[in-house]
Design a protein around this motif. Structure first.
Motif, mmCIF file in Angstrom:
data_model
loop_
_atom_site.group_PDB
_atom_site.id
_atom_site.type_symbol
_atom_site.label_atom_id
_atom_site.label_comp_id
_atom_site.label_asym_id
_atom_site.label_seq_id
_atom_site.Cartn_x
_atom_site.Cartn_y
_atom_site.Cartn_z
ATOM 1 N N TYR A 3 41.905 3.364 -2.624
ATOM 2 C CA TYR A 3 42.764 4.296 -2.465
ATOM 3 C C TYR A 3 43.701 3.917 -1.294
ATOM 4 O O TYR A 3 42.914 3.373 -0.301
ATOM 5 N N THR A 4 44.987 4.255 -1.164
ATOM 6 C CA THR A 4 45.635 3.921 0.033
ATOM 7 C C THR A 4 46.784 4.966 -0.066
ATOM 8 O O THR A 4 47.527 5.631 -0.960
ATOM 9 N N VAL A 5 47.076 5.341 1.293
ATOM 10 C CA VAL A 5 47.974 6.316 1.237
ATOM 11 C C VAL A 5 49.300 5.564 1.949
ATOM 12 O O VAL A 5 49.175 4.735 3.201
ATOM 13 N N PHE A 6 50.453 5.825 1.792
ATOM 14 C CA PHE A 6 51.729 5.485 2.243
ATOM 15 C C PHE A 6 52.570 6.611 2.808
ATOM 16 O O PHE A 6 52.521 7.407 2.480
ATOM 17 N N ILE A 7 53.266 6.269 3.874
ATOM 18 C CA ILE A 7 54.073 7.282 4.440
ATOM 19 C C ILE A 7 55.567 6.696 4.006
ATOM 20 O O ILE A 7 56.023 5.468 4.083
ATOM 21 N N GLY A 8 56.400 7.656 4.013
ATOM 22 C CA GLY A 8 57.963 7.435 3.330
ATOM 23 C C GLY A 8 58.773 7.359 4.790
ATOM 24 O O GLY A 8 58.336 7.679 5.860
ATOM 25 N N GLY A 9 59.950 6.922 4.305
ATOM 26 C CA GLY A 9 60.868 6.824 5.690
ATOM 27 C C GLY A 9 60.647 5.856 6.619
ATOM 28 O O GLY A 9 60.155 4.540 6.333
ATOM 29 N N TYR A 10 60.613 6.361 7.896
ATOM 30 C CA TYR A 10 60.220 5.267 8.905
ATOM 31 C C TYR A 10 59.129 5.569 9.560
ATOM 32 O O TYR A 10 59.006 5.627 10.741
ATOM 33 N N GLY A 11 58.202 6.157 9.101
ATOM 34 C CA GLY A 11 56.836 6.822 9.580
ATOM 35 C C GLY A 11 56.800 8.236 9.497
ATOM 36 O O GLY A 11 55.811 8.859 10.232
ATOM 37 N N THR A 12 57.847 9.130 9.383
ATOM 38 C CA THR A 12 57.872 10.286 9.558
ATOM 39 C C THR A 12 58.024 11.098 8.127
ATOM 40 O O THR A 12 58.337 12.434 8.315
ATOM 41 N N GLY A 13 58.254 10.416 7.350
ATOM 42 C CA GLY A 13 58.494 10.937 5.908
ATOM 43 C C GLY A 13 57.167 11.610 5.340
ATOM 44 O O GLY A 13 56.130 11.677 5.948
ATOM 45 N N GLU A 14 57.350 11.934 4.013
ATOM 46 C CA GLU A 14 56.350 12.555 3.327
ATOM 47 C C GLU A 14 54.974 11.154 2.989
ATOM 48 O O GLU A 14 55.293 10.342 3.009
ATOM 49 N N TYR A 15 53.973 11.943 2.586
ATOM 50 C CA TYR A 15 52.991 10.722 2.298
ATOM 51 C C TYR A 15 52.662 10.924 0.678
ATOM 52 O O TYR A 15 52.833 11.783 0.131
ATOM 53 N N SER A 16 52.311 9.443 0.395
ATOM 54 C CA SER A 16 51.945 9.485 -1.252
ATOM 55 C C SER A 16 50.702 8.813 -1.111
ATOM 56 O O SER A 16 50.350 7.852 -0.247
ATOM 57 N N PHE A 17 50.029 9.254 -2.269
ATOM 58 C CA PHE A 17 48.448 8.645 -2.386
ATOM 59 C C PHE A 17 48.591 7.601 -3.786
ATOM 60 O O PHE A 17 49.076 8.121 -4.702
ATOM 61 N N TYR A 18 47.993 6.653 -3.647
ATOM 62 C CA TYR A 18 47.962 5.639 -4.747
ATOM 63 C C TYR A 18 46.342 5.021 -4.859
ATOM 64 O O TYR A 18 45.702 5.205 -3.886
ATOM 65 N N ALA A 19 46.169 4.653 -5.939
ATOM 66 C CA ALA A 19 44.736 4.225 -6.384
ATOM 67 C C ALA A 19 44.993 2.955 -7.292
ATOM 68 O O ALA A 19 45.802 2.819 -8.109
ATOM 69 N N SER A 20 43.991 2.055 -7.294
ATOM 70 C CA SER A 20 43.671 0.876 -8.078
ATOM 71 C C SER A 20 42.669 0.950 -8.694
ATOM 72 O O SER A 20 41.386 1.067 -8.170
ATOM 73 N N TYR A 21 42.451 1.195 -10.030
ATOM 74 C CA TYR A 21 41.256 1.055 -10.685
ATOM 75 C C TYR A 21 40.733 -0.533 -11.360
ATOM 76 O O TYR A 21 39.744 -0.673 -11.975
ATOM 77 N N ASP A 22 41.733 -1.497 -10.925
ATOM 78 C CA ASP A 22 41.335 -2.725 -11.471
ATOM 79 C C ASP A 22 41.372 -3.828 -10.552
ATOM 80 O O ASP A 22 41.769 -4.669 -10.439
ATOM 81 N N ASN A 23 40.802 -3.349 -9.249
ATOM 82 C CA ASN A 23 40.289 -4.252 -8.247
ATOM 83 C C ASN A 23 41.793 -4.553 -7.311
ATOM 84 O O ASN A 23 41.931 -6.026 -6.960
ATOM 85 N N GLY A 24 42.795 -3.973 -7.422
ATOM 86 C CA GLY A 24 44.197 -4.354 -6.696
ATOM 87 C C GLY A 24 45.168 -5.026 -7.530
ATOM 88 O O GLY A 24 46.065 -5.420 -7.108
ATOM 89 N N GLU A 25 44.835 -5.181 -8.690
ATOM 90 C CA GLU A 25 45.897 -5.861 -9.649
ATOM 91 C C GLU A 25 46.864 -5.038 -9.768
ATOM 92 O O GLU A 25 48.040 -5.496 -9.963
ATOM 93 N N THR A 26 46.897 -3.616 -10.128
ATOM 94 C CA THR A 26 47.907 -2.877 -10.064
ATOM 95 C C THR A 26 47.483 -1.435 -9.325
ATOM 96 O O THR A 26 46.378 -1.188 -9.125
ATOM 97 N N PHE A 27 48.726 -0.654 -8.846
ATOM 98 C CA PHE A 27 48.271 0.635 -8.380
ATOM 99 C C PHE A 27 49.073 1.861 -9.065
ATOM 100 O O PHE A 27 50.171 1.519 -9.587
ATOM 101 N N THR A 28 48.689 2.940 -8.878
ATOM 102 C CA THR A 28 49.225 4.020 -9.565
ATOM 103 C C THR A 28 49.416 5.458 -8.674
ATOM 104 O O THR A 28 48.250 5.405 -7.969
ATOM 105 N N LYS A 29 50.516 5.648 -8.611
ATOM 106 C CA LYS A 29 50.602 6.932 -7.735
ATOM 107 C C LYS A 29 49.814 7.993 -8.202
ATOM 108 O O LYS A 29 49.862 8.695 -9.502
ATOM 109 N N LEU A 30 48.832 8.767 -7.413
ATOM 110 C CA LEU A 30 48.295 9.787 -7.735
ATOM 111 C C LEU A 30 48.880 11.228 -7.257
ATOM 112 O O LEU A 30 48.700 12.094 -7.806
#
Length: 183
Positions: A139-166
C-alpha cells in the motif's frame, strides 16, 4: 540524496539519490551506490556551475520511499520535481517507481504509478510510513499538487508490478497550517 549545498543555497533537491547496502543485517554498510534512473534524470538536466541559467527548469527524481514486497522485490518510489524547492509547486511530475529483483544490484526502468493521473492528483509520497505491506499487499499513499493537495491510496497485489487506485480524496476538506502529512 546526493545534493549540492551550493546550488540554490542548499535549499532544494539539486542532485540524485544514492543508497548503501548491508549484507550482515545492518552491522556494516557498503559504499554509496547511485540509483541509475535518478542520476540519469539529473544528467539530462545537468547544471554547469552553481546556479541555473534563468528560464531553465531542471527536474530531479529522488527516492522518497522503498518497500520490500512479499516476494523480496524492492520497490522504490521516486518523486519528480523542479530541483529548486522554492519553485517546486510549479514543476511536479507524476511519481514513478522502479523495481529490483536482486537485492538492489540492478533496477528496472521506471514505471508510472498511475498512467492516467495528473501531478495535481498524485505528485509525491513521503518517507515516513506512507508505504507499507499488509497481508501480502503493498500500500502507498500519494499527495496531490505540491504537497498540500488531496491524498490518494494505491495498492499492488502483484509485488509491485502494477498499482491500482483504491481511493482518492482522503482527508478531503481538512486543512493544516503546517506539517500537512501528519494526521
Amino acid at each position: 540524496t546526493n545534493v549540492s549545498g551550493k546550488i540554490f543555497e542548499g535549499h532544494g533537491i539539486a542532485g540524485w539519490s544514492e543508497y548503501k547496502r548491508s549484507t550482515d543485517g545492518g552491522k556494516t554498510w557498503g559504499k554509496p551506490t547511485v540509483f541509475p534512473y535518478s542520476k540519469k534524470v539529473w544528467d539530462i538536466n545537468k547544471i554547469t556551475g552553481d546556479t541555473l541559467p534563468k528560464g531553465k527548469p531542471y527536474i530531479a527524481a529522488f527516492v522518497r520511499s522503498i518497500i520490500t514486497a512479499p516476494n523480496g522485490t524492492l520497490v522504490a518510489f521516486l518523486s519528480r520535481q523542479l530541483a529548486n524547492n522554492r519553485d517546486n509547486y510549479l514543476g511536479f511530475k507524476t511519481p514513478v517507481y522502479i523495481l529490483s529483483h536482486d537485492n538492489g544490484h540492478t533496477w528496472t526502468e521506471p514505471k508510472e504509478v498511475d498512467e492516467v493521473a495528473t501531478s495535481k492528483e498524485i505528485s509525491l509520497t513521503n518517507d515516513d510510513g506512507a508505504s507499507f505491506v499488509h497481508d501480502g499487499v503493498i500500500y502507498t499513499v500519494f499527495i496531490g499538487g505540491y504537497g498540500t493537495g488531496e491524498y490518494s491510496f494505491y495498492a499492488s497485489y502483484d509485488n509491485g508490478e502494477t498499482f491500482t487506485k483504491l481511493s482518492e480524496g482522503l482527508f478531503r476538506n481538512r486543512k493544516y497550517k503546517s506539517n500537512y502529512y501528519y494526521m
